[in-house]
Scaffold this active site. Structure first.
Site, PDB file in Angstrom:
ATOM      1  CG  ASN A   1      -1.837   1.131   1.323  1.00  0.00           C
ATOM      2  OD1 ASN A   1      -1.461   2.259   1.023  1.00  0.00           O
ATOM      3  ND2 ASN A   1      -3.056   0.867   1.754  1.00  0.00           N
TER       4      ASN A   1
ATOM      5  CE  LYS B   1      -1.809  -0.405   5.199  1.00  0.00           C
ATOM      6  NZ  LYS B   1      -1.737  -1.780   5.675  1.00  0.00           N
TER       7      LYS B   1
ATOM      8  CG  ASP C   1      -5.113  -6.082   9.072  1.00  0.00           C
ATOM      9  OD1 ASP C   1      -5.152  -5.665   7.899  1.00  0.00           O
ATOM     10  OD2 ASP C   1      -6.064  -6.684   9.594  1.00  0.00           O
TER      11      ASP C   1
HETATM   12  P1  IMP Z   1      -4.953  -3.241   5.239  1.00  0.00           P
HETATM   13  O1  IMP Z   1      -4.061  -2.854   4.122  1.00  0.00           O
HETATM   14  O2  IMP Z   1      -5.461  -4.619   5.220  1.00  0.00           O
HETATM   15  O3  IMP Z   1      -4.412  -2.808   6.580  1.00  0.00           O
HETATM   16  O4  IMP Z   1      -6.297  -2.429   4.992  1.00  0.00           O
HETATM   17  C1  IMP Z   1      -6.392  -1.187   5.456  1.00  0.00           C
HETATM   18  C2  IMP Z   1      -7.651  -0.589   4.905  1.00  0.00           C
HETATM   19  O5  IMP Z   1      -8.259   0.127   5.977  1.00  0.00           O
HETATM   20  C3  IMP Z   1      -7.329   0.423   3.808  1.00  0.00           C
HETATM   21  O6  IMP Z   1      -7.452  -0.127   2.541  1.00  0.00           O
HETATM   22  C4  IMP Z   1      -8.359   1.491   4.075  1.00  0.00           C
HETATM   23  O7  IMP Z   1      -9.569   1.134   3.498  1.00  0.00           O
HETATM   24  C5  IMP Z   1      -8.531   1.437   5.594  1.00  0.00           C
HETATM   25  N1  IMP Z   1      -7.540   2.315   6.279  1.00  0.00           N
HETATM   26  C6  IMP Z   1      -6.574   1.936   7.149  1.00  0.00           C
HETATM   27  N2  IMP Z   1      -5.856   2.991   7.559  1.00  0.00           N
HETATM   28  C7  IMP Z   1      -6.375   4.043   6.923  1.00  0.00           C
HETATM   29  C8  IMP Z   1      -6.022   5.424   6.925  1.00  0.00           C
HETATM   30  O8  IMP Z   1      -5.086   5.897   7.578  1.00  0.00           O
HETATM   31  N3  IMP Z   1      -6.774   6.190   6.144  1.00  0.00           N
HETATM   32  C9  IMP Z   1      -7.804   5.731   5.405  1.00  0.00           C
HETATM   33  N4  IMP Z   1      -8.161   4.471   5.338  1.00  0.00           N
HETATM   34  C10 IMP Z   1      -7.441   3.615   6.116  1.00  0.00           C
END
Ligand code: IMP
Length: 191
Positions: A10, A13, A68
């Site tokens: 991501n 991130k 996560d």
């Molecule tokens: P992960 O990559 O499985 O941790 O999914 C995280 C998901 O949560 C992202 O795709 C976003 O939809 C949401 N998310 C997590 N952190 C944020 C943030 O800081 N801003 C906006 N959305 C977030």
């Protein structure tokens, strides 16, 4: 310098985390040549973060951390939660965000929080770091920064969304910022 792999693809991130860690050689999945999609099949942020960290560690043998994270809306029973990335059935930020707005139509309690859990595998030991950022969901998108649900989330103590606030401000109060700060403090104690 010690290597540390971020187990994420991501870009939003990775950019945020790079700004927060110095003194360590931070490697992306691309840097280590890992291009497999890692499933996140579990019901908790902890289990998903651990699965990702362990898969990458097995692949490269290096120190690694995975996070996560997700948005939890109180009136929706904590949804989208662990399925934040694909709440609408698609990995599509705009569709996911619109579904939250639709599900909150006419709902008074718009309180929500972002949660992030980091799983760090450091010198073969496993550690967890958690961060929470509370706020509320507005009725229309505002701002063009950030990613995911940022245009509809206003953190407590502010009047602008995460998509309007500068990234440096977001990092200083965000769920991920808090979890990363805890991990960085730990890493500094180890170096
Ligand atoms: P992960 O990559 O499985 O941790 O999914 C995280 C998901 O949560 C992202 O795709 C976003 O939809 C949401 N998310 C997590 N952190 C944020 C943030 O800081 N801003 C906006 N959305 C977030």
């Amino acid at each position: 310098m010690t290597d540390l792999v971020i187990a994420s693809n991501n870009k939003g991130k990775i950019l945020e985390i790079r700004q927060m860690i110095q003194g360590i050689n931070l490697l992306s999945l691309q840097d280590i040549g890992f291009d497999t999609d890692i499933p996140e099949p579990y019901h908790t942020f902890e289990e998903n973060a651990h699965t990702k960290a362990e898969a990458i560690h097995r692949f490269c043998g290096k120190n690694v951390f995975a996070d996560d994270s997700g948005l939890c809306v109180n009136a929706l029973g904590g949804a989208p939660g662990v399925i934040s990335a694909h709440y609408s059935g698609e990995r599509h930020d705009e569709q996911n965000l619109q579904l939250v707005l639709t599900n909150l139509q006419g709902v008074e309690d718009r309180s929500a929080y972002y949660k992030a859990v980091i799983c760090l595998i450091w010198q073969e030991q496993t550690y967890y770091f958690e961060g929470v950022c509370s706020g509320h969901i507005i009725t229309e998108k505002r701002g063009s920064g950030g990613f995911g649900y940022d245009p509809i989330f206003i953190p407590d103590g502010h009047t602008e969304t995460f998509a309007q606030l500068p990234l440096s401000v977001k990092n200083s109060i965000s769920h991920r910022g808090k979890a990363v700060a805890k991990m960085v403090a730990f890493l500094h104690s180890q170096l």
